[in-house]
Design an enzyme around this catalytic site. Structure first.
Site, PDB file in Angstrom:
ATOM      1  N   LYS A 132      29.967 -45.397   8.430  1.00  0.00           N
ATOM      2  CA  LYS A 132      29.581 -45.865   9.790  1.00  0.00           C
ATOM      3  C   LYS A 132      28.246 -46.651  10.040  1.00  0.00           C
ATOM      4  CE  LYS A 132      32.731 -42.571  11.517  1.00  0.00           C
ATOM      5  NZ  LYS A 132      32.471 -41.583  12.455  1.00  0.00           N
ATOM      6  N   THR A 159      30.937 -34.932  20.603  1.00  0.00           N
ATOM      7  CA  THR A 159      32.568 -34.818  20.310  1.00  0.00           C
ATOM      8  C   THR A 159      33.147 -35.539  19.161  1.00  0.00           C
ATOM      9  OG1 THR A 159      32.655 -34.565  22.895  1.00  0.00           O
ATOM     10  CG2 THR A 159      34.601 -35.479  21.593  1.00  0.00           C
ATOM     11  N   GLY A 160      33.946 -35.012  18.446  1.00  0.00           N
ATOM     12  CA  GLY A 160      34.628 -35.596  17.327  1.00  0.00           C
ATOM     13  C   GLY A 160      34.842 -34.715  16.253  1.00  0.00           C
ATOM     14  N   GLU A 169      29.219 -38.130  26.884  1.00  0.00           N
ATOM     15  CA  GLU A 169      28.023 -38.186  25.877  1.00  0.00           C
ATOM     16  C   GLU A 169      26.738 -38.870  26.294  1.00  0.00           C
ATOM     17  OE1 GLU A 169      30.537 -40.252  22.957  1.00  0.00           O
ATOM     18  OE2 GLU A 169      31.462 -38.196  22.304  1.00  0.00           O
ATOM     19  N   ASP A 224      25.352 -35.450  18.048  1.00  0.00           N
ATOM     20  CA  ASP A 224      26.763 -36.022  18.169  1.00  0.00           C
ATOM     21  C   ASP A 224      27.112 -36.964  16.788  1.00  0.00           C
ATOM     22  OD1 ASP A 224      29.239 -36.914  19.324  1.00  0.00           O
ATOM     23  OD2 ASP A 224      28.484 -37.839  21.085  1.00  0.00           O
ATOM     24  N   GLY A 225      28.370 -37.496  17.071  1.00  0.00           N
ATOM     25  CA  GLY A 225      28.572 -38.553  15.970  1.00  0.00           C
ATOM     26  C   GLY A 225      28.609 -39.973  16.448  1.00  0.00           C
ATOM     27  N   ALA A 226      29.065 -41.016  15.606  1.00  0.00           N
ATOM     28  CA  ALA A 226      29.256 -42.297  16.038  1.00  0.00           C
ATOM     29  C   ALA A 226      30.438 -42.903  15.405  1.00  0.00           C
ATOM     30  CB  ALA A 226      27.977 -42.805  16.156  1.00  0.00           C
ATOM     31  N   ASP A 227      30.829 -43.973  16.176  1.00  0.00           N
ATOM     32  CA  ASP A 227      31.683 -44.829  15.472  1.00  0.00           C
ATOM     33  C   ASP A 227      31.015 -46.148  14.489  1.00  0.00           C
ATOM     34  OD1 ASP A 227      34.182 -43.565  16.538  1.00  0.00           O
ATOM     35  OD2 ASP A 227      33.198 -44.168  18.365  1.00  0.00           O
ATOM     36  N   LYS A 252      29.934 -45.521  20.334  1.00  0.00           N
ATOM     37  CA  LYS A 252      30.661 -44.288  20.712  1.00  0.00           C
ATOM     38  C   LYS A 252      31.887 -44.492  21.504  1.00  0.00           C
ATOM     39  CE  LYS A 252      28.149 -40.807  20.983  1.00  0.00           C
ATOM     40  NZ  LYS A 252      29.203 -40.307  20.231  1.00  0.00           N
TER      41      LYS A 252
HETATM   42  C1  5RP Z   1      33.638 -39.474  20.919  1.00  0.00           C
HETATM   43  C2  5RP Z   1      32.696 -40.068  19.734  1.00  0.00           C
HETATM   44  C3  5RP Z   1      32.763 -39.695  18.486  1.00  0.00           C
HETATM   45  O1  5RP Z   1      31.242 -39.232  18.304  1.00  0.00           O
HETATM   46  C4  5RP Z   1      32.890 -40.840  17.610  1.00  0.00           C
HETATM   47  O2  5RP Z   1      34.328 -41.142  17.929  1.00  0.00           O
HETATM   48  C5  5RP Z   1      33.018 -40.425  16.082  1.00  0.00           C
HETATM   49  O3  5RP Z   1      33.907 -39.347  15.934  1.00  0.00           O
HETATM   50  P1  5RP Z   1      34.435 -38.789  14.456  1.00  0.00           P
HETATM   51  O4  5RP Z   1      33.220 -37.904  14.164  1.00  0.00           O
HETATM   52  O5  5RP Z   1      35.814 -38.247  14.779  1.00  0.00           O
HETATM   53  O6  5RP Z   1      34.504 -40.053  13.340  1.00  0.00           O
HETATM   54  O7  5RP Z   1      32.053 -40.870  20.347  1.00  0.00           O
HETATM   55  O8  5RP Z   1      33.841 -40.222  21.894  1.00  0.00           O
END
Ligand code: 5RP
Length: 242
Positions: free
Chosen positions: A140, A47-48, A122, A100-103, A113
């Protein structure tokens, strides 16, 4: 921090005079993740905004994608929009790959995340997958997790006590709001965002906070860490293996 294994850039991108925007970096890393999609397999999709770029890129190979297990209603809708079947997690025994992405991500593949509020699903889909491929832009990558406020999904009646438990650690927890009300996750819970943390031992931290009554999911992904990180930089998409 363990030194990640950096392979060479997959593509030369730009010159210093015209650096890529964060949006362009997300597009590049979303496209780079296509190489991890096994034709004929069901894939796990996160998600993201970075994952949205990956889903957009999937359009070019959608006929090769048997289906997807998604970590959010939003991603599921985007996948269905491409005609990719979305399956429930319980319909699938194992997934070869979760993208998936990450913060934040550190040099061991440990992540924060949940910025997009989807951390619980996730973690569930990641746990069901053999390989976690994390797609991020270079902003990141951190030495120590914690500069990004840590998302924690909780049961509402426990909010006061859990906030006090974080305060005892010297951190500040706030309920995530949306349009003047507490944001409600896809699972019907609320979220805390916790600032002022420096998470030097992500495994111990995740194990501890997971046990606090009322915590549904803590946004530290140490047990479900990334195995591969595709990192979009000004000079190309680099592959870090952990
Ligand atoms: C969602 C997440 C996303 O992977 C994370 O927030 C990164 O999002 P983005 O790609 O918009 O920077 O953990 O719950």
């Amino acid at each position: 921090m363990t030194q990640p294994n950096l392979s060479s850039p997959t593509s030369a991108l730009t010159d210093a005079a015209s650096p890529l925007t964060q949006e362009q970096l997300k597009t590049l890393v979303g496209q780079a993740a296509l190489q991890y999609v096994v034709p004929g397999e069901i894939i796990g999709v996160g998600t993201g905004s970075t994952v949205n770029k990956f889903i957009d890129a999937l359009a070019s190979i959608k006929d090769q994608v048997k289906g997807a297990v998604s970590s959010s209603l939003a991603s599921a809708e985007r996948l269905r929009g491409l005609g990719i079947p979305v399956l429930d997690c319980n319909e699938v025994e194992r997934l070869a790959v979760y993208i998936d992405g990450a913060d934040e991500i550190d040099g061991n593949g440990y992540m924060i995340k949940g910025g997009g509020a989807a951390l619980t699903r996730e973690k569930i889909v990641a746990a069901q997958s053999d390989q976690f491929v994390c797609i991020v832009d270079a902003s990141k990558l951190v030495h120590t997790l914690g500069a990004f406020p840590l998302p924690v999904e909780i049961i509402p009646m426990a909010s006061r006590r859990i906030m006090a438990q974080f305060a005892a650690k010297g951190a500040q927890a706030a309920i995530r709001m949306k349009e003047g009300k507490a944001l409600v996750t896809d699972n019907g819970h609320i979220l805390l965002d916790v600032s002022g943390l420096q998470i030097s031992d992500p495994i111990a931290f995740e194990a501890e906070v997971n046990q606090w009554p009322g915590v549904v999911t803590v946004g530290v992904f140490a047990f479900q860490r990334a195995h591969v990180c595709l990192l979009a930089t000004a000079t190309g998409v680099k592959t870090l293996r952990f």
